[in-house]
Design a protein around this motif. Sequence first.
Motif, short mmCIF file in Angstrom:
data_model
loop_
_atom_site.label_atom_id
_atom_site.label_comp_id
_atom_site.label_asym_id
_atom_site.label_seq_id
_atom_site.Cartn_x
_atom_site.Cartn_y
_atom_site.Cartn_z
N ALA A 91 6.88 99.07 65.82
CA ALA A 91 6.50 99.02 64.41
C ALA A 91 5.11 99.65 64.26
O ALA A 91 4.55 100.14 65.24
N ASN A 92 4.58 99.60 63.02
CA ASN A 92 3.22 100.11 62.82
C ASN A 92 2.20 99.15 63.42
O ASN A 92 2.51 98.00 63.73
N TYR A 93 0.94 99.63 63.51
CA TYR A 93 -0.14 98.81 64.04
C TYR A 93 -0.34 97.58 63.15
O TYR A 93 -0.43 97.72 61.93
N LEU A 94 -0.41 96.40 63.76
CA LEU A 94 -0.60 95.11 63.07
C LEU A 94 0.54 94.77 62.10
O LEU A 94 0.36 94.01 61.17
N ASP A 95 1.72 95.36 62.30
CA ASP A 95 2.89 94.95 61.54
C ASP A 95 3.60 93.86 62.35
O ASP A 95 4.01 94.09 63.47
N TYR A 96 3.69 92.65 61.75
CA TYR A 96 4.16 91.51 62.55
C TYR A 96 5.68 91.40 62.58
O TYR A 96 6.21 90.53 63.25
N SER A 97 6.40 92.24 61.82
CA SER A 97 7.83 91.99 61.65
C SER A 97 8.65 92.01 62.94
O SER A 97 9.65 91.30 63.00
N PRO A 98 8.31 92.78 64.00
CA PRO A 98 9.20 92.71 65.17
C PRO A 98 8.99 91.48 66.07
O PRO A 98 9.70 91.37 67.07
N PHE A 99 8.07 90.58 65.73
CA PHE A 99 7.79 89.47 66.65
C PHE A 99 8.89 88.41 66.65
O PHE A 99 9.00 87.65 67.60
N ALA A 100 9.66 88.31 65.58
CA ALA A 100 10.72 87.30 65.53
C ALA A 100 11.86 87.86 64.69
O ALA A 100 11.70 88.89 64.01
N TYR A 101 12.99 87.17 64.73
CA TYR A 101 14.17 87.68 64.04
C TYR A 101 14.01 87.57 62.53
O TYR A 101 14.23 88.53 61.79
N LEU A 109 3.95 83.72 63.00
CA LEU A 109 3.51 83.91 64.39
C LEU A 109 2.34 84.88 64.44
O LEU A 109 1.29 84.61 65.06
N GLY A 110 2.50 86.03 63.76
CA GLY A 110 1.45 87.04 63.78
C GLY A 110 0.15 86.50 63.22
O GLY A 110 -0.92 86.70 63.79
N ILE A 111 0.25 85.77 62.08
CA ILE A 111 -0.98 85.27 61.44
C ILE A 111 -1.66 84.27 62.34
O ILE A 111 -2.89 84.29 62.49
N ILE A 112 -0.89 83.40 63.02
CA ILE A 112 -1.51 82.39 63.87
C ILE A 112 -2.23 83.06 65.04
O ILE A 112 -3.38 82.72 65.36
N TYR B 147 -1.52 91.30 54.89
CA TYR B 147 -1.59 92.52 54.08
C TYR B 147 -2.81 93.35 54.45
O TYR B 147 -2.75 94.57 54.51
N ARG B 148 -3.93 92.67 54.63
CA ARG B 148 -5.18 93.38 54.94
C ARG B 148 -5.62 93.11 56.36
O ARG B 148 -6.80 92.90 56.64
N GLY B 149 -4.67 93.09 57.29
CA GLY B 149 -5.00 92.78 58.68
C GLY B 149 -5.99 93.76 59.28
O GLY B 149 -6.86 93.38 60.06
#
Lengths: 140, 197
Positions: A91-101, A109-112, B147-149
């Motif tokens: 995915a793109n840099y800092l895009d959390y979508s591939p971390f879980a289904y 998960l990404g935010i934590i 959004y603003r990571g």
Amino acid sequence: MRENPVFKIVSKILFGPIIIYGLYVQFHGDYGPGGGFQAGVIVAAAFILYSIIFGLERVRKLMPVIFVNYIMALGVLVFAGTGIASIILGANYLDYSPFAYKIYKAQHLGIIVVELGVGLTVFAVMLGLFYAFSGFKPKK
Amino acid sequence: MVEFWVNVFLISLLVVITFYIIRLKSLIAIVALSGAYSLTAAAIFVNMDAVDVAFTEAAVGSGISTILFLAALRYLPLEEAHHTRFSGWSLTLCIIVGLMLINAAFSLPDFGDPGAPAHLHVAPRYIEESYPLFHIPNVVTNVLASYRGFDTLGEVVVVFTAGIGVIILLTGSTLSMRFRKSENLPVQNKEASKKET
């Protein structure tokens, strides 16, 4: 002031709860007010309170200077490494979508993880600044 | 209406604190008052429903920075240096800039105005998406970390760089250098204190 038993006992009792409150603010940031910046400051405040009452040397044994310096860099690495991990997962840099289904689980998960990085860096910078300000001059 | 009068009270408290910060000479009192200033500002943010900002202001502004100022005061005299030269030009400049700022403040949008430019661009999308899509009730954290990571990564790097810079300045270059110098550091300081006295 350091000989006063009230300060000693109160700071001993408060040391643990302050850190637990800091962890609550850290990991509860997406449900309530708070997040890594505030949590780092709160946890650093616990150590600073301890060092004001019991002296700098004891806190330096608990949390050595070199350890603080490593945590400082570790926080930034955790944050930037999350971005690298999402690139590796496609995915793109800092895009959390591939971390879980599910997308919302991935976001949580990404935010934590990212907030943990923020918290570590802020905690270590605050404590390192306090060490640098108060520990530089030898005691007379 | 209650919120308005609470705001009036808090802002006049800020003015009173600022007045005393300017008037007082004792540096410890000034540091304590600047902590009180931050706490009052945090109360204003709570009154405006900006809880996250208030939290940061209370923890950083009135907590840690007061402690760091007090730690820095160990190397400074307790009283402010005597400095009461009055300059008419400075006063005129202050009044002109102040009037310009007040004039500019009148053309700001009202507090909470839904038609304000800040609320028209991307904010509605954040507010609409955050809970249904991501199940995150606190939109502030979602904007900050998701959004603003990239911005937040920049902020963390700034905190890191600033901290490293100040620590290196205060403790004298790198860690290995510090261990080498730690032998003769007390001697240097004794000489310096002798020169002062």
